[in-house]
Design an enzyme around this catalytic site. Structure first.
Site, PDB file in Angstrom:
ATOM      1  CB  THR A  94       6.329   3.340   4.261  1.00 20.13           C
ATOM      2  OG1 THR A  94       7.273   4.308   4.733  1.00 20.13           O
ATOM      3  CG2 THR A  94       6.934   2.598   3.083  1.00 20.13           C
ATOM      4  CG  ASN A  95       6.589   8.583   2.725  1.00 18.28           C
ATOM      5  OD1 ASN A  95       7.784   8.844   2.727  1.00 18.28           O
ATOM      6  ND2 ASN A  95       5.809   8.851   3.769  1.00 18.28           N
TER       7      ASN A  95
END
Ligand code: C5P
Length: 211
Positions: A22-23
């Site tokens: 993810t980020n």
């Protein structure tokens, strides 16, 4: 008044039942853009990845997890919308195979094979009907205007909002808005809600008048 589709937040791409890529996107800019659009009298559909923020009660919110799910939800929503603002930071890579069981440690280096996920804005821009507009965001660290403009063209956006990495998870943001000719149409800075109101004003001025 327009009906606006807003993508927001990060997405997740699972490697195994418990781990994912993810980020650091928080969804706060998407939340601010949704609030500014509603305050300006528009109706809003937010397609959001997993976030801790709450969207305005007047927004229709569709929750998704992966980039593919975000694309599917946007494709379903787009026909009833006048335009889309891509505020999300969808995960750009996904594992070629998702392990059914938790990946075990073996003491050897772990090789992950990743493929690119679909570009949501580029797909929506290519599939849109005449009159629908597309606004993208570009988070750039270097050669900012040129990189943002090249993204605008690749994704066939009508406007692109250029910001720097300090915007991630922060209360404030500083952005420039560029049009397809590379003209600077607005420079905005301050709390994200104020920046979002400026983005909506630019969209109303440059895009809503031509549809
Ligand atoms: O290519 P980059 O991720 O920098 O582009 C940012 C813009 O593209 C943002 O508007 C983002 O919402 C959108 N985007 C997308 N689908 C992706 C990656 C980015 O819609 N898979």
């Amino acid at each position: 008044m327009a009906r606006i589709l807003i993508t927001s937040g990060p997405t997740r791409e699972f490697l195994d039942p418990v781990r994912y890529l993810t980020n650091a996107s928080s969804g706060r800019m998407g939340q601010a853009v949704a609030a500014a659009a509603i305050d300006a009298g528009h109706s809003v559909v937010v397609v959001s990845g997993p976030v801790a923020v709450e969207y305005p009660a007047a927004a229709e919110v569709i929750h998704v997890v992966s980039t593919a799910e975000m694309l599917d939800a946007c494709r379903t929503a787009l026909p009833s919308c006048d335009g889309v603002i891509g505020v999300a930071a969808p995960c750009d890579f996904t594992p070629v195979t998702v392990q059914q069981q938790k990946i075990r440690k073996t003491r050897a280096p772990l090789q992950l094979e990743l493929r690119e996920t679909p570009d949501i804005l580029a797909t929506l821009a290519a599939e849109r009907r005449a009159g629908q507009w597309v606004v993208g965001f570009a988070l750039e660290t270097d050669d900012q205007r040129r990189s943002a403009l090249s993204k605008l063209r690749q994704k066939q956006c009508d406007l692109i909002v250029l910001n720097g990495p300090t915007a991630i998870g922060a209360d404030e943001s500083a952005v420039e808005i560029l049009d397809p000719a590379g003209q600077l149409v607005a420079t905005l800075s301050g709390p994200k809600i104020e920046v979002a109101r400026g983005i909506l004003r630019a969209i109303e001025h440059w895009l809503l008048t031509i549809v």
